[in-house]
Scaffold this motif. Structure first.
Motif, mmCIF file in Angstrom:
data_model
loop_
_atom_site.group_PDB
_atom_site.id
_atom_site.type_symbol
_atom_site.label_atom_id
_atom_site.label_comp_id
_atom_site.label_asym_id
_atom_site.label_seq_id
_atom_site.Cartn_x
_atom_site.Cartn_y
_atom_site.Cartn_z
ATOM 1 N N VAL A 30 -11.706 4.982 -5.906
ATOM 2 C CA VAL A 30 -11.364 3.554 -6.044
ATOM 3 C C VAL A 30 -9.961 3.283 -5.507
ATOM 4 C CG1 VAL A 30 -11.154 1.627 -7.660
ATOM 5 C CG2 VAL A 30 -12.879 3.385 -8.045
ATOM 6 N N PHE A 31 -9.027 4.197 -5.756
ATOM 7 C CA PHE A 31 -7.656 4.003 -5.285
ATOM 8 C C PHE A 31 -7.590 4.047 -3.761
ATOM 9 C CE2 PHE A 31 -3.155 5.871 -4.911
ATOM 10 C CZ PHE A 31 -2.569 4.614 -4.928
ATOM 11 N N SER A 32 -8.282 4.978 -3.145
ATOM 12 C CA SER A 32 -8.277 5.064 -1.678
ATOM 13 C C SER A 32 -8.897 3.814 -1.068
ATOM 14 C CB SER A 32 -9.010 6.314 -1.202
ATOM 15 O OG SER A 32 -10.358 6.312 -1.609
ATOM 16 N N ASP A 33 -9.934 3.268 -1.702
ATOM 17 C CA ASP A 33 -10.542 2.029 -1.205
ATOM 18 C C ASP A 33 -9.547 0.874 -1.308
ATOM 19 O OD1 ASP A 33 -13.111 0.479 -0.432
ATOM 20 O OD2 ASP A 33 -12.398 -0.596 -2.213
ATOM 21 N N PHE A 34 -8.809 0.834 -2.416
ATOM 22 C CA PHE A 34 -7.771 -0.189 -2.624
ATOM 23 C C PHE A 34 -6.717 -0.124 -1.516
ATOM 24 C CE2 PHE A 34 -3.610 -1.182 -4.740
ATOM 25 C CZ PHE A 34 -3.824 -2.535 -4.970
ATOM 26 N N LEU A 35 -6.259 1.085 -1.216
ATOM 27 C CA LEU A 35 -5.227 1.261 -0.196
ATOM 28 C C LEU A 35 -5.739 0.943 1.203
ATOM 29 C CD1 LEU A 35 -3.502 4.575 -1.376
ATOM 30 C CD2 LEU A 35 -2.727 2.229 -1.746
ATOM 31 N N LEU A 36 -6.930 1.419 1.518
ATOM 32 C CA LEU A 36 -7.454 1.239 2.879
ATOM 33 C C LEU A 36 -7.674 -0.223 3.226
ATOM 34 C CD1 LEU A 36 -9.910 4.271 3.033
ATOM 35 C CD2 LEU A 36 -7.766 3.984 4.302
ATOM 36 N N GLN A 37 -8.000 -1.042 2.235
ATOM 37 C CA GLN A 37 -8.153 -2.475 2.493
ATOM 38 C C GLN A 37 -6.814 -3.126 2.848
ATOM 39 O OE1 GLN A 37 -10.457 -4.790 -0.280
ATOM 40 N NE2 GLN A 37 -11.886 -3.095 -0.683
ATOM 41 N N MET A 38 -5.712 -2.513 2.394
ATOM 42 C CA MET A 38 -4.382 -3.035 2.700
ATOM 43 C C MET A 38 -3.784 -2.394 3.950
ATOM 44 S SD MET A 38 -2.534 -3.497 -0.998
ATOM 45 C CE MET A 38 -2.757 -1.835 -1.605
ATOM 46 N N LEU A 39 -4.441 -1.344 4.443
ATOM 47 C CA LEU A 39 -3.928 -0.612 5.605
ATOM 48 C C LEU A 39 -4.807 -0.791 6.837
ATOM 49 C CD1 LEU A 39 -2.997 2.726 3.773
ATOM 50 C CD2 LEU A 39 -1.381 1.020 4.664
ATOM 51 N N ASP A 40 -5.610 -1.839 6.856
ATOM 52 C CA ASP A 40 -6.448 -2.093 8.030
ATOM 53 C C ASP A 40 -5.550 -2.272 9.244
ATOM 54 O OD1 ASP A 40 -8.182 -3.538 10.027
ATOM 55 O OD2 ASP A 40 -9.613 -3.393 8.368
ATOM 56 N N PHE A 41 -5.948 -1.639 10.357
ATOM 57 C CA PHE A 41 -5.131 -1.720 11.564
ATOM 58 C C PHE A 41 -4.968 -3.160 12.043
ATOM 59 C CE2 PHE A 41 -6.329 2.845 13.015
ATOM 60 C CZ PHE A 41 -5.509 3.351 12.008
ATOM 61 N N LEU A 42 -5.982 -3.982 11.845
ATOM 62 C CA LEU A 42 -5.927 -5.380 12.284
ATOM 63 C C LEU A 42 -5.394 -6.244 11.148
ATOM 64 C CD1 LEU A 42 -9.346 -5.656 14.169
ATOM 65 C CD2 LEU A 42 -7.068 -5.313 15.149
ATOM 66 N N ALA B 86 0.838 -1.201 0.000
ATOM 67 C CA ALA B 86 0.000 0.000 0.000
ATOM 68 C C ALA B 86 0.874 1.253 0.000
ATOM 69 C CB ALA B 86 -0.927 -0.005 1.214
ATOM 70 N N CYS B 87 1.912 1.240 0.828
ATOM 71 C CA CYS B 87 2.846 2.383 0.871
ATOM 72 C C CYS B 87 3.549 2.559 -0.467
ATOM 73 C CB CYS B 87 3.873 2.176 1.985
ATOM 74 S SG CYS B 87 3.167 2.064 3.648
ATOM 75 N N LEU B 88 3.931 1.439 -1.076
ATOM 76 C CA LEU B 88 4.600 1.471 -2.376
ATOM 77 C C LEU B 88 3.679 2.027 -3.454
ATOM 78 C CD1 LEU B 88 6.959 0.627 -4.290
ATOM 79 C CD2 LEU B 88 5.864 -1.621 -4.437
ATOM 80 N N ALA B 89 2.430 1.559 -3.476
ATOM 81 C CA ALA B 89 1.472 2.019 -4.487
ATOM 82 C C ALA B 89 1.230 3.521 -4.376
ATOM 83 C CB ALA B 89 0.160 1.252 -4.340
#
Length: 389
Positions: free
Chosen positions: A359-371, A303-306
């Motif tokens: 769409v991009f923010s949704d993509f990232l947030l799914q990879m950045l879930d705290f859990l 996610a950070c890379l993208a």
């Protein structure tokens, strides 16, 4: 004391301990502790500012002295230096049997470095061995051969790897940030996720250090002969001549091929070698908090890379403050948090179109879930509509 000086001090201690262990055996627990300490040092500084390794590390337990023209294992002739790291130097060689150009990684000879090399070798065998028939294995740099060198500074493990082009960081240096079209970024991230899906599910390996420096471009120079000079400059030139001056350049750029490299810091899903992993800017929340980690830690890094490839900026950029250091953060010491949603950042700061930003923010947030257990897997990420948009 600077971090680089700490690295030098650690290496001197390691060299002293290595000599001592020839005469007196250390316990496995002590050796394991030292190895974990060595591994953790590799993540303290994401980029070395020095152009060359420290000459003082060419000593017993350290680097093997290599000269252009040397022949390794009666087969691999050294053409030039590709780079160096805390654990090894890497050399561009030609295979005298096949005529193929390869990269030969020569590890330091100290006991801790040798054990780390054995671990990397085992991981590479799993990822690229003849039993690995999964088509996605081609997303990972391939191990071609292995041997040992007995030199003046000890016995060194050598890994022969397929030769690839420069890394994504080099691309950014050559062409500026972000330097890649959205279509190209999606193509690159898709390949990275495919490589991780293979490592996580098929090999049960956690890479632990996904970042631009470890994503290499597959670029073949137009000439089969290798001109003299710096290898990075050679391949940077190859990018420009084969892609930018090509009338089909736009299509070539959007279909560029990359591979995940450097399993030197990797570990098994079921066996970790170090608790502190990942370069700071790409370090997952659970690792920062000292909790257990697994494959989801790699997803956080992607996610950070993208984000970085799309915007040209780091998603997270650690900064030293009066009350906390880069390595010792404490959320309780942050007096005021000013929330700025990812979607809003993409629209307001980076001017992405509303649909793309959503769409991009949704993509990232799914990879950045705290859990970590709720974070999307690599296979799930590959199905996300942003990659198809």
């Amino acid at each position: 004391m600077s971090i680089y000086k700490q690295l030098q001090t650690s290496d001197e201690i390691m060299q002293t301990n290595t000599k001592h262990m020839i005469c007196t055996k250390s316990s496995d627990a002590v050796m394991d502790s030292k190895l974990k300490t060595l591994r953790s040092y590799t993540h303290l500084e994401p980029d070395y500012t020095e152009e060359h390794e420290d000459p003082r590390d060419y000593c017993y337990g350290g680097y093997h002295p290599v000269q252009v023209g040397d022949v390794f294992n009666k087969r691999y002739k050294v053409l030039s230096k590709l780079g160096w790291g805390y654990f090894s130097t890497v050399w561009l060689c030609i295979d005298l049997r096949s005529g193929r150009h390869v990269a030969v990684k020569v590890l330091k000879s100290g006991a801790g470095f040798t054990q780390a090399g054995q671990d990397e070798l085992t991981l590479l065998r799993c990822a690229s061995g003849p039993t690995a028939r999964n088509p996605l294995k081609d997303r990972i740099v391939q191990l071609l051969d292995e041997f040992k060198i007995a030199g003046v500074n000890g016995i060194h493990i050598c890994l022969v790897l397929e030769l690839l082009g420069p890394d994504l960081r080099c691309w950014q240096v050559c062409f500026g940030n972000p330097g890649l079209s959205l279509t190209c970024v999606k193509h690159v991230i898709t390949q990275v996720l495919e490589g991780l899906a293979y490592l996580h599910s098929h090999c049960k390996i956690i890479h632990t250090d996904i970042k631009p420096e470890n994503i290499l471009l597959c670029v073949t120079p137009q000439s089969s002969s290798h001109p003299p000079g710096d290898a990075t400059q050679t391949y940077s030139t190859a990018i420009k001549t084969t892609l930018l001056q090509d009338p089909e350049a736009p299509r070539n750029l959007d279909n560029i091929t990359v591979k995940i490299a450097d399993l030197g810091s990797s570990c098994w899903v079921y066996k970790h070698f170090c608790q502190e992993i990942q370069t700071r800017q790409y370090r997952s929340l659970e690792v920062l908090l000292g909790s257990e980690y697994g494959p989801p830690a790699d997803i956080w890094s992607v996610a950070c890379l993208a984000f970085e490839l799309v915007t040209g900026d780091s998603l997270f950029e650690p900064k030293a403050g009066p009350n906390f250091s880069l390595e010792e953060g404490d959320l309780r010491r942050i007096a005021v948090l000013r929330p700025w949603g990812l979607y809003e950042v993409l629209v307001e700061k980076y001017h992405l179109l509303l649909r793309e930003a959503s769409v991009f923010s949704d993509f990232l947030l799914q990879m950045l879930d705290f859990l970590p257990e709720r974070r999307a897997t690599a296979a799930q990420c590959l199905k996300h509509p942003w990659l198809k948009l």
